[in-house]
Design a protein around this motif. Structure first.
Motif, mmCIF file in Angstrom:
data_model
loop_
_atom_site.group_PDB
_atom_site.id
_atom_site.type_symbol
_atom_site.label_atom_id
_atom_site.label_comp_id
_atom_site.label_asym_id
_atom_site.label_seq_id
_atom_site.Cartn_x
_atom_site.Cartn_y
_atom_site.Cartn_z
ATOM 1 N N ARG A 80 0.835 -1.215 0.000
ATOM 2 C CA ARG A 80 0.000 0.000 0.000
ATOM 3 C C ARG A 80 0.858 1.248 0.000
ATOM 4 N N VAL A 81 1.926 1.237 0.836
ATOM 5 C CA VAL A 81 2.814 2.401 0.907
ATOM 6 C C VAL A 81 3.458 2.659 -0.436
ATOM 7 N N GLU A 82 3.989 1.587 -1.070
ATOM 8 C CA GLU A 82 4.644 1.745 -2.367
ATOM 9 C C GLU A 82 3.672 2.267 -3.416
ATOM 10 N N ARG A 83 2.437 1.701 -3.420
ATOM 11 C CA ARG A 83 1.448 2.149 -4.401
ATOM 12 C C ARG A 83 1.059 3.600 -4.184
ATOM 13 N N LEU A 84 0.825 3.977 -2.931
ATOM 14 C CA LEU A 84 0.415 5.355 -2.644
ATOM 15 C C LEU A 84 1.523 6.346 -2.964
ATOM 16 N N GLU A 85 2.775 5.982 -2.640
ATOM 17 C CA GLU A 85 3.873 6.896 -2.951
ATOM 18 C C GLU A 85 3.992 7.101 -4.451
ATOM 19 N N GLN A 86 3.781 6.036 -5.246
ATOM 20 C CA GLN A 86 3.819 6.183 -6.693
ATOM 21 C C GLN A 86 2.702 7.085 -7.186
ATOM 22 N N GLU A 87 1.492 6.916 -6.623
ATOM 23 C CA GLU A 87 0.362 7.747 -7.039
ATOM 24 C C GLU A 87 0.590 9.208 -6.674
ATOM 25 N N ILE A 88 1.136 9.445 -5.468
ATOM 26 C CA ILE A 88 1.371 10.831 -5.042
ATOM 27 C C ILE A 88 2.408 11.493 -5.937
ATOM 28 N N ARG A 89 3.479 10.754 -6.281
ATOM 29 C CA ARG A 89 4.481 11.345 -7.166
ATOM 30 C C ARG A 89 3.890 11.671 -8.528
ATOM 31 N N ALA A 90 3.014 10.781 -9.028
ATOM 32 C CA ALA A 90 2.381 11.028 -10.318
ATOM 33 C C ALA A 90 1.528 12.286 -10.266
ATOM 34 N N ILE A 91 0.785 12.454 -9.170
ATOM 35 C CA ILE A 91 -0.059 13.648 -9.037
ATOM 36 C C ILE A 91 0.797 14.891 -8.892
ATOM 37 N N GLN A 92 1.912 14.765 -8.145
ATOM 38 C CA GLN A 92 2.778 15.930 -7.964
ATOM 39 C C GLN A 92 3.351 16.421 -9.291
ATOM 40 N N ARG A 93 3.562 15.486 -10.225
ATOM 41 C CA ARG A 93 4.068 15.920 -11.526
ATOM 42 C C ARG A 93 3.047 16.776 -12.264
ATOM 43 N N LYS A 94 1.743 16.574 -11.912
ATOM 44 C CA LYS A 94 0.700 17.425 -12.493
ATOM 45 C C LYS A 94 0.603 18.749 -11.756
ATOM 46 N N VAL A 95 0.658 18.681 -10.418
ATOM 47 C CA VAL A 95 0.533 19.897 -9.613
ATOM 48 C C VAL A 95 1.770 20.774 -9.746
ATOM 49 N N PHE A 96 2.967 20.130 -9.813
ATOM 50 C CA PHE A 96 4.235 20.856 -9.915
ATOM 51 C C PHE A 96 4.955 20.399 -11.180
ATOM 52 N N PRO A 97 4.551 20.889 -12.355
ATOM 53 C CA PRO A 97 5.186 20.459 -13.598
ATOM 54 C C PRO A 97 6.632 20.908 -13.661
ATOM 55 N N GLY A 98 7.395 20.264 -14.559
ATOM 56 C CA GLY A 98 8.778 20.660 -14.742
ATOM 57 C C GLY A 98 9.753 19.771 -14.017
ATOM 58 N N GLY A 99 9.302 18.618 -13.601
ATOM 59 C CA GLY A 99 10.228 17.680 -12.986
ATOM 60 C C GLY A 99 10.545 17.952 -11.545
ATOM 61 N N SER A 100 9.707 18.713 -10.853
ATOM 62 C CA SER A 100 9.951 18.994 -9.440
ATOM 63 C C SER A 100 9.964 17.708 -8.646
ATOM 64 N N THR A 101 10.885 17.640 -7.714
ATOM 65 C CA THR A 101 10.997 16.431 -6.882
ATOM 66 C C THR A 101 10.474 16.664 -5.493
ATOM 67 N N ARG A 102 9.697 17.721 -5.297
ATOM 68 C CA ARG A 102 9.162 17.972 -3.967
ATOM 69 C C ARG A 102 8.235 16.850 -3.531
ATOM 70 N N TYR A 103 8.294 16.555 -2.283
ATOM 71 C CA TYR A 103 7.482 15.450 -1.763
ATOM 72 C C TYR A 103 6.923 15.854 -0.418
ATOM 73 N N PHE A 104 5.639 15.592 -0.226
ATOM 74 C CA PHE A 104 4.985 15.929 1.033
ATOM 75 C C PHE A 104 5.186 14.794 2.025
ATOM 76 N N GLU A 105 6.122 14.947 2.937
ATOM 77 C CA GLU A 105 6.313 13.928 3.958
ATOM 78 C C GLU A 105 5.160 14.000 4.953
ATOM 79 N N PRO A 106 4.649 12.863 5.418
ATOM 80 C CA PRO A 106 3.576 12.886 6.418
ATOM 81 C C PRO A 106 4.036 13.537 7.695
ATOM 82 N N GLU A 107 3.188 14.417 8.256
ATOM 83 C CA GLU A 107 3.537 15.128 9.471
ATOM 84 C C GLU A 107 3.291 14.236 10.675
#
Length: 284
Positions: free
Chosen positions: A29-56
């Motif tokens: 589940r963790v691996e799948r969710l991290e992949q989905e979040i990265r995919a969405i981040q590429r839409k929210v932050f175009p241009g190859g941004s590697t920012r990642y929202f770590e869980p608080e």
């Protein structure tokens, strides 16, 4: 009446399973969710941004006297990561959809003023005349339809905002209704109609084919306004969203919570919906 939070209930059920099986399941589940979040981040932050929202989440470690305790702690930490990742995924999905909606509004305004949104202004390399980009005009029937929805003016801003959102939803203008209802719940959190608005926001997402966003909106209504008039309804529609997301076991737990926390509503005005909800989720 003893009340069990949905999140705590689901977590305790996961912890009670064999630790090895949980580890494998949660890791996937963790691996799948991290992949989905990265995919969405590429839409929210175009241009190859590697920012990642770590869980608080800050994990508090404690000395353990047995390997079994360490395994249980590790599983608990993984479950916390999954919960945080699922929340991040839902929030990011909402950002993508809201950004898309705002972009559509900008494009509509540009089209209405005959202004090209983009396109080259000089001749191309072949020497031919410059090409222009023609934006599609907004659907005139939709523009007229939305404009025809009357905004009430009774002097009660919260009531007026909710009724206007309800009228948009009733007319099946779902994106406009979502924006209106979300704004009402945020601007008037203490108003009686805030419970109605947040619940109807979840329904508008469901009607618009967005069960993930619906589940977030509906759970927040139950969590933030447990005494609100539409909190029981939000649990029912939350179960509907979970069924659409393929989480029938969780839907059954939500319906059980509805019956436990709001027995009068569950056996009264929502009785038929509880019955149909259990059938849809294959509850035993």
């Amino acid at each position: 009446m003893k009340r069990f939070g949905i999140t705590i209930l689901l977590t305790s059920l996961l912890i009670s399973a064999p630790a090895a099986a949980q580890n494998a399941n949660v890791d996937k589940r963790v691996e799948r969710l991290e992949q989905e979040i990265r995919a969405i981040q590429r839409k929210v932050f175009p241009g190859g941004s590697t920012r990642y929202f770590e869980p608080e989440i800050t994990a508090e470690s404690a000395p353990s006297s047995s390997a079994n305790a360490n395994t249980t702690s590790a599983v608990t930490d993984l479950i916390a990561r999954v919960d945080a990742l699922e929340n991040s995924l839902a929030n990011l999905t909402g950002q993508v959809e809201e950004n898309g909606f705002r972009l559509k509004k900008i494009e509509d305004r540009l089209a209405a003023t005959d202004m090209p949104a983009a396109g080259p202004t000089s001749a191309n390399s072949s020497g031919s005349e410059p090409k222009t980009v023609t934006e599609a005009a907004p659907d005139p029937e939709r523009v007229v339809g939305v404009a025809a929805i009357v905004k009430p003016d009774t002097g009660d801003s919260g009531e007026d905002a909710y009724i206007y959102g309800y009228r948009l939803w009733d007319a099946k203008f779902y994106p406009e209704a979502q924006a209106q209802l979300k704004k009402m719940a945020e601007d008037e959190p203490g108003h009686r109609r805030a419970s109605f608005a947040q619940n109807l926001l979840g329904r508008a997402y469901l009607d618009d084919g967005k069960p993930a966003l619906a589940s977030v909106a509906l759970y927040e209504n139950y969590q933030k306004r447990p005494r609100g008039e539409r909190a029981p309804d939000s649990l029912y529609f939350l179960s509907t969203a979970l069924v659409q997301l393929g989480k029938k076991a969780d839907a059954c737990r939500v319906l059980a919570e509805l019956q436990d926390v709001y027995p009068e509503a569950a056996s009264g005005r929502l009785a038929d919906r509880v019955t149909s909800g259990k059938a849809a989720a294959n509850c035993k």
